[in-house]
Design a protein around this motif. Structure first.
Motif, PDB file in Angstrom:
ATOM      1  N   GLU A 521     -48.065   1.203   7.415  1.00 19.09           N
ATOM      2  CA  GLU A 521     -47.383   2.358   6.815  1.00 19.09           C
ATOM      3  C   GLU A 521     -46.275   1.946   5.861  1.00 19.09           C
ATOM      4  O   GLU A 521     -45.818   2.746   5.046  1.00 19.09           O
ATOM      5  CB  GLU A 521     -46.839   3.274   7.922  1.00 19.09           C
ATOM      6  CG  GLU A 521     -47.982   3.843   8.772  1.00 19.09           C
ATOM      7  CD  GLU A 521     -47.577   5.013   9.641  1.00 19.09           C
ATOM      8  OE1 GLU A 521     -47.328   6.099   9.102  1.00 19.09           O
ATOM      9  OE2 GLU A 521     -47.536   4.838  10.867  1.00 19.09           O
ATOM     10  N   LYS A 563     -53.258   2.816   2.678  1.00 16.34           N
ATOM     11  CA  LYS A 563     -52.062   2.710   3.523  1.00 16.34           C
ATOM     12  C   LYS A 563     -52.328   3.508   4.797  1.00 16.34           C
ATOM     13  O   LYS A 563     -52.570   4.705   4.749  1.00 16.34           O
ATOM     14  CB  LYS A 563     -50.830   3.242   2.794  1.00 16.34           C
ATOM     15  CG  LYS A 563     -49.518   2.951   3.546  1.00 16.34           C
ATOM     16  CD  LYS A 563     -48.311   3.503   2.813  1.00 16.34           C
ATOM     17  CE  LYS A 563     -47.944   2.647   1.625  1.00 16.34           C
ATOM     18  NZ  LYS A 563     -46.641   3.086   1.029  1.00 16.34           N
ATOM     19  N   SER A 565     -52.004   5.679   7.984  1.00 21.59           N
ATOM     20  CA  SER A 565     -51.104   6.792   8.297  1.00 21.59           C
ATOM     21  C   SER A 565     -51.643   7.556   9.490  1.00 21.59           C
ATOM     22  O   SER A 565     -52.682   8.208   9.396  1.00 21.59           O
ATOM     23  CB  SER A 565     -50.974   7.738   7.094  1.00 21.59           C
ATOM     24  OG  SER A 565     -50.317   8.927   7.468  1.00 21.59           O
ATOM     25  N   GLU A 567     -50.259  10.071  10.754  1.00 23.66           N
ATOM     26  CA  GLU A 567     -50.085  11.493  10.426  1.00 23.66           C
ATOM     27  C   GLU A 567     -51.331  12.038   9.731  1.00 23.66           C
ATOM     28  O   GLU A 567     -51.788  13.157  10.005  1.00 23.66           O
ATOM     29  CB  GLU A 567     -48.862  11.674   9.529  1.00 23.66           C
ATOM     30  CG  GLU A 567     -48.577  13.118   9.176  1.00 23.66           C
ATOM     31  CD  GLU A 567     -47.397  13.289   8.226  1.00 23.66           C
ATOM     32  OE1 GLU A 567     -47.246  14.386   7.669  1.00 23.66           O
ATOM     33  OE2 GLU A 567     -46.641  12.315   8.040  1.00 23.66           O
ATOM     34  N   LYS A 568     -51.915  11.231   8.828  1.00 19.13           N
ATOM     35  CA  LYS A 568     -53.132  11.670   8.128  1.00 19.13           C
ATOM     36  C   LYS A 568     -54.329  11.716   9.068  1.00 19.13           C
ATOM     37  O   LYS A 568     -55.225  12.548   8.906  1.00 19.13           O
ATOM     38  CB  LYS A 568     -53.414  10.761   6.941  1.00 19.13           C
ATOM     39  CG  LYS A 568     -52.447  10.955   5.775  1.00 19.13           C
ATOM     40  CD  LYS A 568     -52.848  10.120   4.582  1.00 19.13           C
ATOM     41  CE  LYS A 568     -51.908  10.368   3.405  1.00 19.13           C
ATOM     42  NZ  LYS A 568     -52.269   9.542   2.216  1.00 19.13           N
TER      43      LYS A 568
END
Length: 878
Positions: A521, A563, A565, A567-568
């Motif tokens: 991240e 990258k 993530s 959250e994604k």
């Protein structure tokens, strides 16, 4: 037939359970060599049998599997061929480390027993890798699974080696190569990773024999001085010509060595004097050949100093010897100084050990001819297509600057070189079969670089043999696309190209899709040393493989890094959940006796529901775009379009429109809406299947259609209905909802808007569909529109795609309450202005406060004045 129900909550673990086994059981992954469909093949880049698959493998596999599933749905006979790589150095290192825990070495076991231990390792980790392939949902044809060290591959590797040797493309020679002292094996140039490190330059006196004069020589590797053969100066360097032909005393062993001249030495670089150690430096080696110098080696294969170091240094590690040399030469007054420097140092890619340039007898591939074959291909109309195109330039650069490839490795795990040496005469023969009198011969103990066998992978896996082409080879070669990372373009891609051209006469693949690395991240490369790696299996257990795949694919732009993530990934899970809930709503509302009908332009042409036509139009646009994008490997853009269609157009809008239709008393509209809801969901599942195979299979199988979504076909129907005004309805409803929210206007309050600034096209659309647009607005946002001229400035405006909605402020603003609020704010601001003026006029504050604090207060004062002016203007208007 009664519809099956989806469970109330989306549970990825339950959804993904047993599906992979069912696909395999029913043969959905198997290629059909007798099929009349056009073939499409991908060869899985074989992972090393050194451990678990990482996030990069998950990305690589997701891309390949998405392509395969997309092509299968589009009517191709697909082959996705699995395999694994024996990974010579990496695997041997792992097994030796395991033996070390038992205080054993490979030499304690002997070659045969050691290889049995490696095969045990391979079988254990191969099973783990297969389990991970299954977790990822890769549609692999296991009936053709292969391994780079299988007996059949070994036969082919030997055949290729012998053929290349007979053509003069492989030779054996004594050269300076890259040596890994930890693994005690040669490395090719590209297996050396150069890092900038802090080091030192050491300066020594080489005293002229019989004098007190000396030549000053600088080196970063004093431990090689035991093998110095001469000092070298430029023939035009006037400073040193008087010393040419004389001898100097080597400060580490007192050997006398001559001073010679060679144009290689640069007059203005360093001291202008260099030591020449032909067996330990590639440039020195070339000087040595020009001047017929001896080539003594002062270092053992494990990086320790040999007998040339004498009693003081024999057996010392190279770096320990370096320290001792400095101590001893200081005592002897032959050490001048040391300087801290930053320089590039080569490290072994596999063991992270500093590589030693080392004179060694090795096998090489002659690259000039082979590299030209690749360059010729890429400059022809048959060239391999790179995505993105810029990586073709990278390939061309590698091929233009290609060095001969060192292919022998001093290992036990790998393809043993098919060369034999007569025990008495030392005669060498290269042959597929051992000599008849084998007892008088011994086979070369070296094995081939792993990349040598991997370079044959595209045709070796298709049952290709040296004497004939198999049916699989004829049907599926060249393969259609290679998916791989940009870090192995030369390691693997280039080598597959020239080996394919030489041994099949064809390129090995038509396209190469290049992806980058998965970074953490913070944007750092994931590695064990940094401890920032992510196990994809942990993510799958938490979020499901569909969520992980959707994240990887919708962030996959050719040639670019990803990258990581979490959250994604959670956002991807939310998308799965949204699809689940929408599907559940549909299955609960279409009725137990629902029978899907054929939907086309004709069957819906005279139906009464324009929203049904609208969603079909919108899907048609999506379908065309996604097909084009996936064919160009633009998964990120395709995935985002699908996401927007499913989340916004289908779930947020069409289902809401459909709820109104389903409550209609007009049975024709109800039926049309049910059919359209069902049909579009089915198409959504098909178009999403390459991205998220498990959830799409689960929902599809609840729809009473075919036995698996893998038996479906990509939508070929084209829709083109006149329903553009529905997009205007969507825009109007969205704008009015936002207006209500921002102004705290309750839905029970009816609002009337005027449409202004319409161009001719927009005016015609509004005029033609005026009544139905107002029906939608009343149903969804308790509002309506007109073309009335308001004739006042006391209005609020909303801008929408080139036109405006205007509304009288009196409709939603209570002037008395607003007047009180503004009056109170005016008093508050006047007080703040007085406080600020007092502070800025206070000499103590101005003198003692920092300039930043004074500037901040001035900015506040200015802002208060501007705000007060605006409020006074509003009060005046009221």
């Amino acid at each position: 037939m009664k519809n099956k129900e989806l469970s109330p909550k989306y549970d990825s673990n339950l959804v993904e359970k047993n599906k992979y086994e069912n696909w395999i059981k029913n043969g959905y992954f198997k290629a059909d060599i007798n099929s009349l469909k056009p073939p499409f093949s991908i060869i899985l880049p074989p992972p090393n049998v050194t451990g678990k698959l990482h996030l990069g493998h998950a990305w690589d596999g997701s891309l390949q599997d998405a392509i395969i599933r997309f092509k299968k749905l589009n009517g191709f006979d697909t082959l996705y061929l699995p395999g694994m790589d024996h990974a010579g150095i990496a695997t041997q290192t792992k097994v030796e480390s395991k033996l070390k825990e038992q205080d054993l070495t490979r030499h304690d076991l002997g070659r045969d027993k050691f290889l049995k231990e490696v095969w045990k390792w391979k079988n254990e980790y191969a099973q783990t890798i297969r389990q991970q392939w299954a977790k990822m949902g890769l549609a692999l044809d296991y009936s053709l699974e292969n391994f780079t060290f299988n007996p059949e591959i070994n036969k082919l590797v030997n055949s290729v080696f012998v053929s290349m040797f007979e053509k003069g493309l492989i030779y054996k020679d004594k050269k300076i190569i890259n040596w890994d002292p930890k693994q005690k094996t040669a490395l090719s140039n590209i297996e050396v990773i150069y890092k900038e490190v802090e080091g030192k330059m050491f300066y020594f006196k080489y005293v002229i024999e019989g004098t007190n004069d000396f030549l000053e020589v600088a080196t970063t590797r004093p431990e090689t001085m035991f093998a110095d053969q001469c000092l070298v100066v430029n023939p035009n360097d006037q400073r040193y010509l008087k010393f040419v032909g004389k001898k100097v005393i080597n400060p580490v062993n007192n050997n006398l060595i001559p001073v010679i001249t060679d144009d290689y030495v640069e007059i203005d670089f360093g001291t202008g004097v260099m030591k020449c150690t032909p067996a330990h430096d590639p440039n020195d080696f070339e000087i040595g050949k020009r001047h017929n110098l001896a080539q003594p080696i002062c270092m053992n294969e494990d990086g320790t100093i040999n007998e040339l170091g004498g009693a003081n240094y024999n057996g010392l590690d190279r770096f320990a010897a370096r320290k001792k040399i400095i101590i001893n030469t200081k005592k002897m007054n032959t050490f001048i100084k040391e300087e801290a420097i930053k320089h590039q140092v080569g490290f072994s890619e596999r063991t992270d050990t500093i590589v030693e340039p080392y004179l060694s007898n090795q096998w090489f591939v002659k690259m000039k001819t082979l590299a030209q074959e690749v360059l010729n291909l890429q400059n022809s109309n048959q060239q391999i297509n790179f995505f993105p195109e810029r990586f073709n330039k990278v390939l061309e650069k590698w091929m233009t600057d290609a060095y001969d490839w060192t292919i022998s490795r001093q290992l036990w795990w790998g393809h043993q070189i098919p060369a034999y040496y007569n025990k008495k005469t030392k005669q060498m023969i290269v042959s597929l079969t051992p000599p008849v009198d084998l007892e008088n011969w011994e086979q070369d103990t070296d094995v081939l670089d792993t990349w040598f066998s991997s370079a044959l992978w595209p045709f070796a896996t298709l049952k290709w043999e040296a004497t004939k082409f198999s049916e699989y080879f004829e049907r599926y070669y060249p393969t259609n696309v290679l998916v791989t990372g940009y870090d192995i373009i030369f390691f693997w891609v280039a080598r597959m190209i020239f080996q394919g051209l030489v041994f099949t006469g064809k390129k090995p693949f038509k396209d190469v899709l290049i992806h980058g690395l998965v970074r953490d991240e913070q944007g750092q490369k994931m590695s064990k040393s940094l401890g920032n790696g992510i196990d994809p299996m942990d993510l799958i257990n938490q979020y499901g493989v569909d969520s992980l795949r959707f994240f990887l694919l919708t962030n996959s732009t050719p040639g670019q890094d990803i990258k990581y993530s979490e959250e994604k990934i959670r956002s991807s899970w939310n998308f799965m959940n949204k699809l689940w809930n929408a599907s559940r709503y549909l299955l609960m509302n279409i009725g137990d006796n629902f029978e899907p009908q054929i939907i086309s332009n004709e069957t819906l042409l005279n139906k009464e529901s324009d929203v049904d036509r609208w969603i079909l139009n919108e899907f048609n646009k999506l379908n065309i775009q996604v097909s084009e994008l996936i064919n160009k490997y633009e998964f990120a853009i395709a995935g985002k379009l699908i996401y927007d269609f499913v989340w916004t157009k289908y779930c947020s809008w069409y289902i809401e429109f459909a709820k109104v239709n389903l409550a209609s008393t007009n049975l024709s509209i109800v039926n049309s809406t049910k059919q359209t809801l069902f049909y579009v969901l089915k198409q959504i599942l098909i178009i999403l299947h390459p991205f998220t195979p498990f959830i799409t299979e689960e929902i599809y199988c609840k729809m009473n259609l075919k036995n698996s979504i893998m038996l479906e076909q990509w939508c070929q129907e084209k829709f083109n209905f006149e329903t553009e005004y529905i997009n205007y309805v969507v825009d109007l409803i969205s704008a009015i909802r936002e207006f209500r929210n921002s102004n705290n206007i309750k839905n029970v309050s009816s609002l009337n808007f005027t449409v202004t600034n319409l161009n001719d096209k927009n005016f015609e659309i509004f005029k033609k569909n005026f009544e139905i647009i107002n029906e939608f607005l009343k149903s969804f946002v308790n509002s309506e529109i007109s073309f009335e001229n308001l004739n006042t400035k006391d209005v609020s405006s909303i801008s929408i795609n080139g036109y405006f909605l205007e509304i009288l402020n009196s409709q939603f603003i209570n002037k008395e309450e607003l007047f009180k609020e503004l009056q109170a704010k005016k008093i508050e601001l006047e007080q703040e202005i007085k406080r600020s003026e007092k502070m800025l006029n206070n000499s103590n504050f101005v003198e003692k406060a920092s300039s930043e604090k004074i500037a901040l207060e001035k900015d506040k004062y200015k802002s208060y004045k501007e705000h007060l002016l605006a409020i006074e203007q509003k009060l005046q208007n009221l």
